[in-house]
Design an enzyme around this catalytic site. Structure first.
Site, PDB file in Angstrom:
ATOM      1  N   HIS B 115       1.507  10.553  29.854  1.00 45.77           N
ATOM      2  CA  HIS B 115       1.297  10.644  28.413  1.00 45.77           C
ATOM      3  C   HIS B 115       2.366   9.766  27.752  1.00 45.77           C
ATOM      4  O   HIS B 115       3.449   9.589  28.308  1.00 45.77           O
ATOM      5  CB  HIS B 115       1.492  12.108  28.013  1.00 45.77           C
ATOM      6  CG  HIS B 115       1.128  12.449  26.611  1.00 45.77           C
ATOM      7  ND1 HIS B 115       1.946  12.177  25.547  1.00 45.77           N
ATOM      8  CD2 HIS B 115       0.027  13.064  26.097  1.00 45.77           C
ATOM      9  CE1 HIS B 115       1.359  12.612  24.432  1.00 45.77           C
ATOM     10  NE2 HIS B 115       0.195  13.154  24.741  1.00 45.77           N
ATOM     11  N   ASP B 192       6.726  16.657  33.482  1.00 43.09           N
ATOM     12  CA  ASP B 192       6.025  16.922  32.230  1.00 43.09           C
ATOM     13  C   ASP B 192       4.958  17.955  32.568  1.00 43.09           C
ATOM     14  O   ASP B 192       3.940  17.637  33.180  1.00 43.09           O
ATOM     15  CB  ASP B 192       5.406  15.620  31.705  1.00 43.09           C
ATOM     16  CG  ASP B 192       4.389  15.855  30.595  1.00 43.09           C
ATOM     17  OD1 ASP B 192       4.171  17.023  30.213  1.00 43.09           O
ATOM     18  OD2 ASP B 192       3.800  14.863  30.117  1.00 43.09           O
ATOM     19  N   GLN B 195       0.440  20.106  30.630  1.00 42.36           N
ATOM     20  CA  GLN B 195      -0.881  20.546  31.087  1.00 42.36           C
ATOM     21  C   GLN B 195      -0.762  21.535  32.246  1.00 42.36           C
ATOM     22  O   GLN B 195      -1.543  22.477  32.373  1.00 42.36           O
ATOM     23  CB  GLN B 195      -1.723  19.340  31.545  1.00 42.36           C
ATOM     24  CG  GLN B 195      -1.927  18.278  30.490  1.00 42.36           C
ATOM     25  CD  GLN B 195      -2.716  18.768  29.289  1.00 42.36           C
ATOM     26  OE1 GLN B 195      -3.533  19.679  29.398  1.00 42.36           O
ATOM     27  NE2 GLN B 195      -2.477  18.178  28.142  1.00 42.36           N
ATOM     28  N   LYS B 218      -0.142  24.728  24.147  1.00 39.44           N
ATOM     29  CA  LYS B 218      -1.176  24.479  25.160  1.00 39.44           C
ATOM     30  C   LYS B 218      -1.358  25.709  26.051  1.00 39.44           C
ATOM     31  O   LYS B 218      -2.164  25.724  26.966  1.00 39.44           O
ATOM     32  CB  LYS B 218      -0.817  23.250  25.996  1.00 39.44           C
ATOM     33  CG  LYS B 218      -0.827  21.963  25.156  1.00 39.44           C
ATOM     34  CD  LYS B 218      -0.754  20.740  26.023  1.00 39.44           C
ATOM     35  CE  LYS B 218      -0.215  19.526  25.302  1.00 39.44           C
ATOM     36  NZ  LYS B 218      -1.202  18.865  24.442  1.00 39.44           N
ATOM     37  N   CYS B 358      -3.436   9.361  24.217  1.00 39.14           N
ATOM     38  CA  CYS B 358      -2.003   9.058  24.281  1.00 39.14           C
ATOM     39  C   CYS B 358      -1.626   8.564  25.672  1.00 39.14           C
ATOM     40  O   CYS B 358      -0.538   8.862  26.175  1.00 39.14           O
ATOM     41  CB  CYS B 358      -1.140  10.261  23.914  1.00 39.14           C
ATOM     42  SG  CYS B 358      -1.452  10.868  22.252  1.00 39.14           S
TER      43      CYS B 358
END
Lengths: 118, 401
Positions: B115, B192, B195, B218, B358
């Site tokens: 991202h 990261d 998700q 999220k 993104c």
């Protein structure tokens, strides 16, 4: 309301005036940063009037249809007449009543690109 | 499993078909209630007041750290920094750790499916420090290219920063493998997990991850709250990120000393209610449990893949295997721009994302300018997939495919 009328679908499948113009008098590029649509306009002036206008680029059906009718309608117009063009003109040419804020840029990208060329 | 009733949005938007949880999930009732109670029952600033109300607010706020510690199986609460979200967490690592410790010629290894929030902070810090960024490619199937990864992993690589789960393709990263390879050359690993946290359990100790960032929104919690996990010895060495109240021990006109971890990284009044709401959302996720979440995700995605196969004009990108893909997938409709797809789906109440997500470098690698993306969360049912398919049939009709 269905935004995708016959005309827009037709133009998206068979765009008008798509291609480069070797002897263009004016060129400009524009990008819609939110969606990545991009357009490059080519304009050839003859006796201060648009003799030929073409475009290259990639985008959604609305932006392809808008670039198609814009370049079509530009032909024969003076700089002053081009400067007077507004998004409402494109709406009219494409039979669009209204567009939400997210999609209005699809119509204005080619118009803003034209403004930067002039 | 039908948890739709836990999401109040469907009370006001009964026919909503929400397939954009990877962008932001719908909020779970318990998170909203926890936020509301924060304002109605215990509203006061944290770490400041000497009166009981503030003590209660502080206790509720700090209790979320226990929840996060449990959620990540972190070794201590000092490792749990509250942030505004994943982007802020990754910036703290890039600009905080990277800005302080990277030197000219050092390398940071990213992947082609990052991202922008795991690319741009590193570009900023590379410009300042003279460090070099490298990007690991994907295989044609959309999996991370582990052979290339190993080859790119030289002794100059000081940091590997990568997503645990692609927000575009749903590609699952083999984190144990990545971490083992990184440790061999002495590189740190930042994950990261924006998700990842919604779909897989994470054990930062077992995985031996150095930094990890995720967002509340999220995970069915409110926006404006998130977590940066960092190993204590790394956080201790790092300078603070923002200066202000709460992050200091003592301030004089000549200088300041820093508060203990984790508050050293929490300047200013935090998003108290949002962080307390995040705690409730994490508890909801843990109550459902990741075994159930995996079952739910696989049921939805496999049903979607099977139904989409019946539409000859739809091409699904990505690995499409249980072990390699989870939570979301990208697709293209032949000769129709993704924005037109999303727009027509939107008119029939189906919310999907269209665009570059993104992740412009990934789009370029895939040879497309944009895709449409479907992503699943705990609020989804198989009927949402049916609505998607009906919507795509409408797209085909409109465009005379």
């Amino acid at each position: 309301m269905n935004l995708y009328g016959e005309q827009i679908i037709d133009l998206s499948k068979h765009p008008l005036n798509k291609g480069t113009l070797e002897d263009a008098t004016l060129t400009a590029s524009g990008v819609n940063t939110t969606c990545g649509d991009h357009v490059r306009l080519y304009v050839r002036l003859k006796n201060e009037l648009v003799d030929e206008a073409t475009w290259e680029g990639e985008g959604c059906a609305i932006s392809v249809a808008a670039a198609s009718v814009l370049t079509e309608e530009m032909k024969g117009k003076s700089r002053q007449e081009l400067q007077a063009l507004r998004k409402e003109n494109i709406f009219e040419w494409l039979n669009i009543d209204t567009l939400g804020p997210a999609r209005v840029k699809c119509v204005t990208l080619c118009l803003e690109t034209l403004a930067s060329a002039l | 499993m039908n948890l739709r009733s836990r999401f109040p949005i469907f009370k006001t938007q009964a026919s909503l078909v929400y397939l954009d949880s990877a962008s932001t999930a719908q909020r779970v009732d318990s998170a909203l209630e926890a936020m509301n109670r924060t304002y109605t029952d215990i509203n006061a600033n944290v770490h400041r007041g000497l009166y009981p109300l503030s003590e209660r607010a502080t206790a509720a706020y700090e209790a979320v750290r226990d929840v996060v510690q449990d959620f990540l199986n972190a070794e201590s609460k000092e490792s749990i920094v509250f942030t505004r979200g994943t982007t802020e967490g990754l910036n703290i690592v890039a600009q905080g750790w990277g800005g302080q410790f990277l030197k000219t010629g050092d390398e940071v290894l990213l992947t082609m499916m990052e991202h922008h929030s795991n690319i741009v902070p590193w570009q900023l810090v590379a410009k300042k420090t003279g460090a070099v960024l490298k990007f690991c490619p994907l295989t044609e199937a959309g999996d991370l290219d582990y052979v290339a990864f190993e080859n790119l992993l030289t002794r100059n690589v000081k940091m590997v920063s990568l997503t645990g789960l692609s927000n575009v393709l749903g590609t699952v990263v083999d984190l144990p493998r990545v971490v083992a390879l990184a440790k061999k050359v002495g590189a740190l690993v930042t994950v990261d997990a924006a998700q990842l946290t919604a779909h897989f359990p994470i054990d930062v100790q077992k995985l031996d991850i150095d930094f990890l960032a995720f967002s509340s929104h999220k995970l069915y919690g409110p926006t404006g709250a998130g977590v940066l996990y960092g190993k204590r010895e790394l956080l201790e060495k790092m300078d603070p990120w923002l200066g202000g109240g709460d992050m200091i021990r003592e301030v004089t006109v000549d200088g300041s000393t820093w508060n203990d971890l984790p508050w050293k990284f929490e300047a200013g009044t935090p998003a108290i209610a949002e962080i307390i709401g995040m705690g409730a959302a994490l508890q909801f996720v843990m109550e459902v449990g990741f075994d159930e979440i995996a079952k739910h995700d696989l049921e939805l995605q496999n049903y979607a893949f099977a139904e989409l196969k019946k539409l000859p004009y739809v091409q699904v990108l990505g690995p499409q295997q249980d072990a390699l893909q989870r939570g979301c997938f990208s697709f293209v409709v032949k000769d129709v721009h993704p924005h037109d797809v999303a727009s027509i789906l939107g008119d029939s109440g189906v919310c999907v994302r269209a665009g570059h997500h993104c992740a412009m470098p990934l789009m370029k690698a895939l040879g497309v300018s944009s895709t449409s993306r479907v992503s699943f969360g705990l609020s989804n049912t198989l009927r949402d997939v049916d609505a998607l398919i009906e919507g795509l049939v409408e797209v085909a009709k409109t465009f005379r495919l």
